[in-house]
Write a protein that holds these residues in place. Structure first.
Motif, PDB file in Angstrom:
ATOM      1  N   ALA A  77      16.174  52.940  59.903  1.00 53.47           N
ATOM      2  CA  ALA A  77      16.166  54.403  59.997  1.00 53.47           C
ATOM      3  C   ALA A  77      15.221  54.872  61.090  1.00 53.47           C
ATOM      4  O   ALA A  77      15.535  55.785  61.865  1.00 53.47           O
ATOM      5  N   ARG A  78      14.054  54.231  61.160  1.00 54.27           N
ATOM      6  CA  ARG A  78      13.075  54.635  62.179  1.00 54.27           C
ATOM      7  C   ARG A  78      13.567  54.299  63.590  1.00 54.27           C
ATOM      8  O   ARG A  78      13.277  55.031  64.547  1.00 54.27           O
ATOM      9  N   PHE A  79      14.322  53.206  63.731  1.00 54.53           N
ATOM     10  CA  PHE A  79      14.902  52.883  65.038  1.00 54.53           C
ATOM     11  C   PHE A  79      15.819  54.019  65.499  1.00 54.53           C
ATOM     12  O   PHE A  79      15.711  54.490  66.632  1.00 54.53           O
ATOM     13  N   TRP A  80      16.726  54.430  64.620  1.00 53.81           N
ATOM     14  CA  TRP A  80      17.662  55.484  65.018  1.00 53.81           C
ATOM     15  C   TRP A  80      16.929  56.800  65.275  1.00 53.81           C
ATOM     16  O   TRP A  80      17.304  57.552  66.184  1.00 53.81           O
ATOM     17  N   HIS A  81      15.890  57.054  64.505  1.00 49.88           N
ATOM     18  CA  HIS A  81      15.091  58.250  64.748  1.00 49.88           C
ATOM     19  C   HIS A  81      14.474  58.196  66.147  1.00 49.88           C
ATOM     20  O   HIS A  81      14.428  59.216  66.860  1.00 49.88           O
ATOM     21  N   SER A  82      14.023  57.007  66.571  1.00 44.64           N
ATOM     22  CA  SER A  82      13.439  56.854  67.909  1.00 44.64           C
ATOM     23  C   SER A  82      14.474  57.070  69.003  1.00 44.64           C
ATOM     24  O   SER A  82      14.117  57.350  70.152  1.00 44.64           O
ATOM     25  N   GLN A  83      15.758  56.931  68.648  1.00 45.20           N
ATOM     26  CA  GLN A  83      16.833  57.170  69.609  1.00 45.20           C
ATOM     27  C   GLN A  83      17.261  58.637  69.643  1.00 45.20           C
ATOM     28  O   GLN A  83      18.215  58.995  70.327  1.00 45.20           O
ATOM     29  N   GLY A  84      16.561  59.462  68.854  1.00 47.78           N
ATOM     30  CA  GLY A  84      16.881  60.884  68.833  1.00 47.78           C
ATOM     31  C   GLY A  84      18.016  61.253  67.908  1.00 47.78           C
ATOM     32  O   GLY A  84      18.579  62.352  68.011  1.00 47.78           O
ATOM     33  N   ALA A  85      18.367  60.364  66.983  1.00 42.60           N
ATOM     34  CA  ALA A  85      19.473  60.620  66.071  1.00 42.60           C
ATOM     35  C   ALA A  85      18.969  60.858  64.650  1.00 42.60           C
ATOM     36  O   ALA A  85      18.018  60.206  64.199  1.00 42.60           O
ATOM     37  N   ALA A  86      19.604  61.765  63.941  1.00 38.16           N
ATOM     38  CA  ALA A  86      19.351  61.923  62.512  1.00 38.16           C
ATOM     39  C   ALA A  86      19.965  60.725  61.790  1.00 38.16           C
ATOM     40  O   ALA A  86      21.065  60.286  62.138  1.00 38.16           O
ATOM     41  N   PHE A  87      19.251  60.197  60.795  1.00 35.07           N
ATOM     42  CA  PHE A  87      19.734  58.999  60.118  1.00 35.07           C
ATOM     43  C   PHE A  87      20.055  59.293  58.655  1.00 35.07           C
ATOM     44  O   PHE A  87      19.243  59.869  57.927  1.00 35.07           O
ATOM     45  N   TYR A  88      21.248  58.849  58.256  1.00 36.15           N
ATOM     46  CA  TYR A  88      21.701  58.947  56.875  1.00 36.15           C
ATOM     47  C   TYR A  88      22.239  57.583  56.443  1.00 36.15           C
ATOM     48  O   TYR A  88      22.790  56.841  57.259  1.00 36.15           O
ATOM     49  N   ALA A  89      22.087  57.283  55.166  1.00 35.71           N
ATOM     50  CA  ALA A  89      22.645  56.052  54.611  1.00 35.71           C
ATOM     51  C   ALA A  89      23.353  56.383  53.311  1.00 35.71           C
ATOM     52  O   ALA A  89      22.903  57.239  52.536  1.00 35.71           O
ATOM     53  N   LEU A  90      24.451  55.695  53.062  1.00 28.93           N
ATOM     54  CA  LEU A  90      25.280  55.960  51.902  1.00 28.93           C
ATOM     55  C   LEU A  90      25.255  54.766  50.963  1.00 28.93           C
ATOM     56  O   LEU A  90      25.634  53.661  51.349  1.00 28.93           O
ATOM     57  N   ASP A  91      24.778  54.975  49.743  1.00 28.47           N
ATOM     58  CA  ASP A  91      24.956  53.981  48.681  1.00 28.47           C
ATOM     59  C   ASP A  91      26.288  54.292  48.020  1.00 28.47           C
ATOM     60  O   ASP A  91      26.449  55.332  47.357  1.00 28.47           O
ATOM     61  N   LEU A  92      27.251  53.408  48.223  1.00 23.47           N
ATOM     62  CA  LEU A  92      28.605  53.643  47.732  1.00 23.47           C
ATOM     63  C   LEU A  92      28.650  53.719  46.207  1.00 23.47           C
ATOM     64  O   LEU A  92      27.710  53.296  45.513  1.00 23.47           O
ATOM     65  N   ARG A  93      29.732  54.232  45.686  1.00 17.18           N
ATOM     66  CA  ARG A  93      29.914  54.313  44.239  1.00 17.18           C
ATOM     67  C   ARG A  93      29.686  52.952  43.587  1.00 17.18           C
ATOM     68  O   ARG A  93      30.029  51.905  44.152  1.00 17.18           O
ATOM     69  N   LYS A  94      29.041  52.954  42.429  1.00 15.63           N
ATOM     70  CA  LYS A  94      28.818  51.753  41.622  1.00 15.63           C
ATOM     71  C   LYS A  94      27.955  50.713  42.333  1.00 15.63           C
ATOM     72  O   LYS A  94      27.984  49.528  41.998  1.00 15.63           O
ATOM     73  N   SER A  95      27.199  51.172  43.317  1.00 14.49           N
ATOM     74  CA  SER A  95      26.295  50.292  44.060  1.00 14.49           C
ATOM     75  C   SER A  95      24.938  50.969  44.208  1.00 14.49           C
ATOM     76  O   SER A  95      24.852  52.197  44.321  1.00 14.49           O
ATOM     77  N   GLY A  96      23.876  50.168  44.224  1.00 14.59           N
ATOM     78  CA  GLY A  96      22.547  50.674  44.507  1.00 14.59           C
ATOM     79  C   GLY A  96      22.160  51.863  43.654  1.00 14.59           C
ATOM     80  O   GLY A  96      22.298  51.865  42.425  1.00 14.59           O
ATOM     81  N   ARG A  97      21.700  52.913  44.288  1.00 17.21           N
ATOM     82  CA  ARG A  97      21.254  54.118  43.602  1.00 17.21           C
ATOM     83  C   ARG A  97      22.381  54.785  42.822  1.00 17.21           C
ATOM     84  O   ARG A  97      22.117  55.618  41.934  1.00 17.21           O
ATOM     85  N   SER A  98      23.620  54.474  43.174  1.00 17.29           N
ATOM     86  CA  SER A  98      24.781  55.120  42.553  1.00 17.29           C
ATOM     87  C   SER A  98      25.286  54.398  41.311  1.00 17.29           C
ATOM     88  O   SER A  98      26.156  54.917  40.601  1.00 17.29           O
ATOM     89  N   LEU A  99      24.774  53.211  41.033  1.00 19.38           N
ATOM     90  CA  LEU A  99      25.253  52.406  39.909  1.00 19.38           C
ATOM     91  C   LEU A  99      24.741  52.962  38.588  1.00 19.38           C
ATOM     92  O   LEU A  99      23.553  53.232  38.428  1.00 19.38           O
TER      93      LEU A  99
END
Length: 333
Positions: A77-99
């Motif tokens: 995330a910090r790499f993309w921020h250094s490139q001037g981009a907003a960073f988002y990540a998706l935990d898909l359904r039934k995975s990670g934070r979404s489980l």
């Protein structure tokens, strides 16, 4: 990651507004409500690197994790921020934070099912950055397969695709897929949630976890060792995706496909596994990558592991250097 003595983060407290995330300072998360399925309520989770309140980036990246995994790669995330981009990540359904407890971990029987949360995540990105913001997608392993298929079905929506060891073919060759597909398809038809024999020896987790010589702290609730059981219906869906890649996808944006310099799959542990892909066949991936579209850059990173962003520092830095060069070449930096 939060300090070890921090209270456990509870995904069930997430709302549809941004709030604290499991990664702690610098990150927020929100719930994405999806259509119910045969197991009941379904949600996905969108994570973002906290934006600079004084800026509104004109570019954004949406990242999707692999099988039996979730987003925890804060330096990415910090790499993309250094490139001037907003960073988002998706935990898909039934995975990670979404489980959720009532769900079969990671289970879908059609990879197109993920279109719902990918679309919902992009709606949030567009709402925050404006309709003209340029969006890059980035996927790891199975997430790379999911996004490749999605971009092929949704031309003109995003500006580029970055693939980190994408699972584009079964280990070995298409012959293995052709031989096994009929049996898996039959089992998926009659017992879609039947668990297949678990062949994960835990070696990949051993290369990652700080407790076993790796550099990273992971949440065992969301990334267990061995991995969550592979179900027949899910594997059949993946193999359908592999077949689509083999036929050619004609993706209409530049694609960067990055893989390790070599594969090392063995029944016995070796320290060499810390410098190779111990999950996928990188040669099979390389052969398939060129069929994604007319503009594909293939990068092999010596000494890298399956997730290039989790590799030893030298390989990790090489990956980020190659990614930066690719971004400059296509006018993203």
């Amino acid at each position: 990651m939060p300090p070890p003595d921090a209270p456990a983060w509870d995904a069930t407290t997430l709302t549809t507004s941004w709030g604290p995330d499991a990664l702690g300072d610098g990150f927020e998360a929100r719930r994405l409500d999806l259509a119910d399925d045969d197991e009941g309520e379904v949600t996905a989770t969108l994570v973002r690197h906290l934006p600079d309140p004084a800026l509104r980036p004109a570019r954004a990246v949406l990242y999707v994790h692999g099988w039996s995994d979730y987003f925890f790669q804060a330096p990415l995330a910090r790499f993309w921020h250094s490139q001037g981009a907003a960073f988002y990540a998706l935990d898909l359904r039934k995975s990670g934070r979404s489980l959720r407890e009532h769900q079969t971990p990671g289970y879908v029987d059609d990879l197109r099912t993920y279109d719902e949360e990918i679309g919902a995540a992009l709606d949030v990105v567009r709402a925050e950055l404006g309709p003209v913001a340029r969006v890059m997608l980035m996927g790891h392993s199975t997430g790379g397969l999911v996004l490749s298929l999605w971009v092929a079905r949704h031309p003109g929506v995003v500006s580029g695709l970055v693939l980190n060891s994408p699972w584009l073919e079964l280990q070995g060759s298409s012959l293995a897929r052709h031989l096994s597909a009929p049996a898996i398809s039959r089992l998926a038809r009659f017992s879609p949630k039947a668990a297949l024999p678990n062949i994960d020896p835990g070696y990949y987790a051993r290369t990652i976890d700080v407790a076993t010589g790796g550099d990273w702290t992971v949440d065992a609730r969301w990334r267990p060792t061995p991995s969550f059981p592979v179900r027949a219906g899910w594997l059949s869906a993946v193999m359908v995706g592999h077949a689509a890649v083999a036929r050619g996808l004609d993706i209409d944006v530049p694609v960067l496909a990055a893989v390790s310099g070599r594969t090392l799959i063995s029944p016995r542990w070796s320290e060499d596994m810390r410098t190779a892909d111990v999950v996928l066949d990188v040669e099979a991936i390389a052969r398939r990558a060129v069929q994604l579209g007319p503009v594909v850059t293939l990068v092999r990173v010596p000494g890298a592991m399956h997730d290039l962003t989790l590799s030893a520092p030298r390989a990790r830095e090489r990956f980020y250097a190659e990614l930066t060069r690719w971004l400059v070449a296509y006018g993203w930096s």
